[in-house]
Design a protein around this motif. Structure first.
Motif, PDB file in Angstrom:
ATOM      1  N   MET A  13       0.829  -1.202   0.000  1.00 22.88           N
ATOM      2  CA  MET A  13       0.000   0.000   0.000  1.00 22.88           C
ATOM      3  C   MET A  13       0.869   1.260   0.000  1.00 22.88           C
ATOM      4  O   MET A  13       0.513   2.272  -0.594  1.00 22.88           O
ATOM      5  N   LYS A  14       2.018   1.184   0.687  1.00 28.70           N
ATOM      6  CA  LYS A  14       2.949   2.314   0.677  1.00 28.70           C
ATOM      7  C   LYS A  14       3.483   2.552  -0.740  1.00 28.70           C
ATOM      8  O   LYS A  14       3.587   3.698  -1.188  1.00 28.70           O
ATOM      9  N   ILE A  15       3.824   1.481  -1.447  1.00 30.41           N
ATOM     10  CA  ILE A  15       4.321   1.612  -2.826  1.00 30.41           C
ATOM     11  C   ILE A  15       3.239   2.225  -3.712  1.00 30.41           C
ATOM     12  O   ILE A  15       3.522   3.092  -4.545  1.00 30.41           O
ATOM     13  N   ALA A  16       2.002   1.778  -3.542  1.00 23.70           N
ATOM     14  CA  ALA A  16       0.897   2.347  -4.312  1.00 23.70           C
ATOM     15  C   ALA A  16       0.717   3.827  -3.997  1.00 23.70           C
ATOM     16  O   ALA A  16       0.499   4.654  -4.898  1.00 23.70           O
ATOM     17  N   LEU A  17       0.821   4.179  -2.711  1.00 18.31           N
ATOM     18  CA  LEU A  17       0.674   5.579  -2.297  1.00 18.31           C
ATOM     19  C   LEU A  17       1.796   6.440  -2.872  1.00 18.31           C
ATOM     20  O   LEU A  17       1.548   7.543  -3.378  1.00 18.31           O
ATOM     21  N   ASP A  18       3.031   5.961  -2.797  1.00 22.79           N
ATOM     22  CA  ASP A  18       4.160   6.714  -3.341  1.00 22.79           C
ATOM     23  C   ASP A  18       4.006   6.937  -4.843  1.00 22.79           C
ATOM     24  O   ASP A  18       4.278   8.023  -5.357  1.00 22.79           O
ATOM     25  N   PRO A  68     -11.377   7.748 -11.839  1.00 23.43           N
ATOM     26  CA  PRO A  68     -11.149   8.893 -10.938  1.00 23.43           C
ATOM     27  C   PRO A  68      -9.883   9.651 -11.337  1.00 23.43           C
ATOM     28  O   PRO A  68      -9.041   9.148 -12.096  1.00 23.43           O
ATOM     29  N   LEU A  69      -9.747  10.867 -10.831  1.00 21.02           N
ATOM     30  CA  LEU A  69      -8.482  11.584 -10.941  1.00 21.02           C
ATOM     31  C   LEU A  69      -7.483  10.937 -10.002  1.00 21.02           C
ATOM     32  O   LEU A  69      -7.857  10.365  -8.982  1.00 21.02           O
ATOM     33  N   ILE A  70      -6.207  11.058 -10.331  1.00 21.61           N
ATOM     34  CA  ILE A  70      -5.187  10.448  -9.478  1.00 21.61           C
ATOM     35  C   ILE A  70      -5.196  11.087  -8.093  1.00 21.61           C
ATOM     36  O   ILE A  70      -4.845  10.431  -7.095  1.00 21.61           O
ATOM     37  N   THR A  71      -5.638  12.348  -7.992  1.00 25.35           N
ATOM     38  CA  THR A  71      -5.743  13.003  -6.680  1.00 25.35           C
ATOM     39  C   THR A  71      -6.764  12.286  -5.801  1.00 25.35           C
ATOM     40  O   THR A  71      -6.544  12.105  -4.597  1.00 25.35           O
ATOM     41  N   ASP A  72      -7.887  11.865  -6.391  1.00 25.03           N
ATOM     42  CA  ASP A  72      -8.903  11.134  -5.627  1.00 25.03           C
ATOM     43  C   ASP A  72      -8.370   9.781  -5.171  1.00 25.03           C
ATOM     44  O   ASP A  72      -8.658   9.329  -4.047  1.00 25.03           O
ATOM     45  N   VAL A  73      -7.604   9.119  -6.041  1.00 29.02           N
ATOM     46  CA  VAL A  73      -7.005   7.836  -5.675  1.00 29.02           C
ATOM     47  C   VAL A  73      -6.030   8.032  -4.512  1.00 29.02           C
ATOM     48  O   VAL A  73      -6.011   7.250  -3.554  1.00 29.02           O
ATOM     49  N   LEU A  74      -5.244   9.082  -4.597  1.00 31.54           N
ATOM     50  CA  LEU A  74      -4.272   9.386  -3.544  1.00 31.54           C
ATOM     51  C   LEU A  74      -4.957   9.573  -2.198  1.00 31.54           C
ATOM     52  O   LEU A  74      -4.531   9.004  -1.180  1.00 31.54           O
ATOM     53  N   HIS A  75      -6.025  10.345  -2.184  1.00 30.45           N
ATOM     54  CA  HIS A  75      -6.740  10.588  -0.933  1.00 30.45           C
ATOM     55  C   HIS A  75      -7.378   9.321  -0.374  1.00 30.45           C
ATOM     56  O   HIS A  75      -7.549   9.192   0.847  1.00 30.45           O
ATOM     57  N   SER A  76      -7.737   8.384  -1.245  1.00 25.40           N
ATOM     58  CA  SER A  76      -8.322   7.120  -0.784  1.00 25.40           C
ATOM     59  C   SER A  76      -7.275   6.171  -0.210  1.00 25.40           C
ATOM     60  O   SER A  76      -7.590   5.342   0.643  1.00 25.40           O
ATOM     61  N   LEU A  77      -6.027   6.313  -0.696  1.00 22.68           N
ATOM     62  CA  LEU A  77      -4.966   5.420  -0.240  1.00 22.68           C
ATOM     63  C   LEU A  77      -4.354   5.850   1.090  1.00 22.68           C
ATOM     64  O   LEU A  77      -3.892   5.018   1.860  1.00 22.68           O
ATOM     65  N   VAL A  78      -4.332   7.152   1.351  1.00 18.53           N
ATOM     66  CA  VAL A  78      -3.664   7.664   2.557  1.00 18.53           C
ATOM     67  C   VAL A  78      -4.158   6.986   3.842  1.00 18.53           C
ATOM     68  O   VAL A  78      -3.341   6.590   4.696  1.00 18.53           O
ATOM     69  N   GLY A  92       1.391   7.303   5.658  1.00 20.03           N
ATOM     70  CA  GLY A  92      -0.055   7.437   5.598  1.00 20.03           C
ATOM     71  C   GLY A  92      -0.615   7.986   6.899  1.00 20.03           C
ATOM     72  O   GLY A  92       0.083   8.668   7.647  1.00 20.03           O
ATOM     73  N   THR A  93      -1.860   7.644   7.164  1.00 17.91           N
ATOM     74  CA  THR A  93      -2.499   8.123   8.409  1.00 17.91           C
ATOM     75  C   THR A  93      -3.100   6.983   9.221  1.00 17.91           C
ATOM     76  O   THR A  93      -3.746   7.223  10.239  1.00 17.91           O
ATOM     77  N   LEU A  94      -2.900   5.736   8.776  1.00 15.45           N
ATOM     78  CA  LEU A  94      -3.479   4.592   9.476  1.00 15.45           C
ATOM     79  C   LEU A  94      -2.776   4.375  10.816  1.00 15.45           C
ATOM     80  O   LEU A  94      -1.543   4.317  10.870  1.00 15.45           O
ATOM     81  N   ARG A  95      -3.574   4.264  11.881  1.00 20.08           N
ATOM     82  CA  ARG A  95      -3.044   3.995  13.219  1.00 20.08           C
ATOM     83  C   ARG A  95      -3.233   2.502  13.512  1.00 20.08           C
ATOM     84  O   ARG A  95      -4.346   2.005  13.604  1.00 20.08           O
TER      85      ARG A  95
END
Length: 429
Positions: A243-248, A404-414, A423-426
């Motif tokens: 998921m980190k690789i996808a986010l990067d 979707p726009l890549i920005t929307d994908v980015l916000h979904s992955l964080v 990311g923001t996952l605790r």
């Protein structure tokens, strides 16, 4: 202009002569002319006061006529000259304005507009070093085969170590065609202008008659393709690491699409062009086929890309947009999720597309856990698995407008990536 000034000078002299003659006629000290006229015309008697008033009126009328004519001629000539200069050379007028003392406001507005247009300062990068062939040859051990760490379309990528112990990757491009030269120039030009933590860094370049070279930062873990489909078969990549690789990768694409001016379409995003650092930080590489939005045209843009990653509308109609990169990102996301190649050979004459095979099962929650890469099976929250699968399905939609726009994908992955990985996952321990 000199002729015009000369004309005004001569005209001024003529008017002066006219006024001098008129004033001499009204001056009492030159009265013999009037006296002689009175002598030869005894029937006409004129008083000296009335004669002076008449001469003053004539002088006033002459002054008004000459002044008006001179003003009209000056305005006409000035307007004609300005129109002529604008028509002849607009740039020369701008330059002359800049040199004059009255152009301070113009220069201020230009500077202000230039500041406003520089809304993406990271798009301008510093000087890129030019290497000589002997330095690269020594750093790669004479381009030994044992130093090959990758294979490109026009040559190999070598591991290099320079005298200051700096390690780098050197891509050697054989100048066998004009296309190879264009890709080399295009990549160097683009990478020299952009800088981002998820875009490969350009360290320098070199060019010879038969070969060209691009020097990048060295990514110790190789490509995502090597990690997923190489000997390790993805064993080093946990669910959270994937998921980190996808986010990067999404961050790198978002930078190209949203923060570069003009925006850049990578056009060849794939797992072999996503390089991984020592801590599995992902960076997008290989910009030989990348294009700037608005600069390319359909007629002069050759269809390029890698089978399995190319969007349907680009493959069939040649329509290229940022949504083409989103499609390719969706295929990479499926690779991370399922551990399969984008195109697999069933028989020597038959291939199967990962998108075609996976689509019916991605939307079925009962089947989805069974097709996940066995390395990460049962290691993730099922809710997160469903979210990633739904995201991948949207990205690979046949209709570009549904993606979707890549920005929307980015916000979904964080929210799916642990905070310590960017990311923001605790995580609960």
């Amino acid at each position: 202009m000199k002729k015009f000034l000369r004309f005004l000078f001569l005209f001024n002299i003529s008017v002066t002569q006219f006024l001098t003659v008129s004033s001499s006629a009204s001056n009492p000290s030159i009265a013999p002319v009037s006296t002689s006229m009175a002598t030869f015309s005894p029937g006409i008697k004129m008083g000296s006061g009335e004669e002076h008033r008449l001469e003053h009126k004539k002088l006033l009328i002459g002054l008004i006529i000459s002044s008006s004519s001179l003003g009209v001629i000056i305005l006409f000539c000035l307007g004609f000259w300005v129109c002529y200069r604008r028509k002849k050379s607009p740039n020369s007028i701008k330059n002359s304005d800049a040199e004059s003392g009255n152009s301070s406001f113009t220069m201020f507005m230009r500077r202000l507009s230039s500041i406003q247009t520089q809304r993406r300062p990271s798009f301008n990068k510093a000087y890129v070093q030019c290497f000589d062939f002997k330095t690269l040859e020594k750093a790669t051990g004479g381009f030994k085969e044992s130093n090959v760490i990758g294979q490109g379309g026009f040559g190999c990528v070598y591991k290099a170590c320079f005298d200051n112990n700096t390690k780098a990757a050197v891509k050697k491009i054989e100048n066998v065609s004009q296309e190879a030269k264009r890709e080399f120039q295009n990549e160097v030009e683009l990478l020299s202008k952009i800088e981002h933590s998820n875009i490969i860094s350009l360290l320098g370049s070199a060019s010879e008659i038969n070969s060209s070279f691009i020097v990048y930062e060295l990514m110790e873990k190789g490509s995502l393709d090597d990690q997923l489909h190489g000997p390790s078969c993805g064993s080093a990549l946990t669910w959270h690491m994937r998921m980190k690789i996808a986010l990067d990768t999404a961050r790198g694409l978002e930078y190209l699409h949203e923060h570069c001016d003009p925006p850049i379409i990578h056009r060849d995003l794939k797992s072999s062009n996503i390089l991984l650092g020592s801590s599995f930080c992902a960076k997008i590489s290989d910009f030989g086929l990348a294009v700037s939005v608005g600069v390319h045209g359909k007629n002069n843009l050759k269809l390029s890309g890698t089978l399995g990653y190319v969007a349907p509308e680009y493959l069939l109609d040649g329509k290229l947009t940022d949504k083409s990169d989103v499609y390719a990102f969706g295929v990479v996301l499926l690779e991370l999720l399922l551990g399969r190649r984008p195109v697999e050979k069933l028989t020597p004459s038959q291939c199967q597309s990962l998108v075609t095979w996976a689509m019916p099962q991605l939307t079925d929650r009962s089947k989805l856990p069974n097709i996940v890469d066995p390395v990460i099976k049962d290691t993730m929250d099922l809710k997160h698995l469903y979210q990633v699968a739904a995201m991948a399905v949207l990205c690979v939609q046949p209709e570009p407008s549904y993606r979707p726009l890549i920005t929307d994908v980015l916000h979904s992955l964080v929210p799916l990536v642990p905070a310590e990985l960017g990311g923001t996952l605790r995580l609960t321990r």
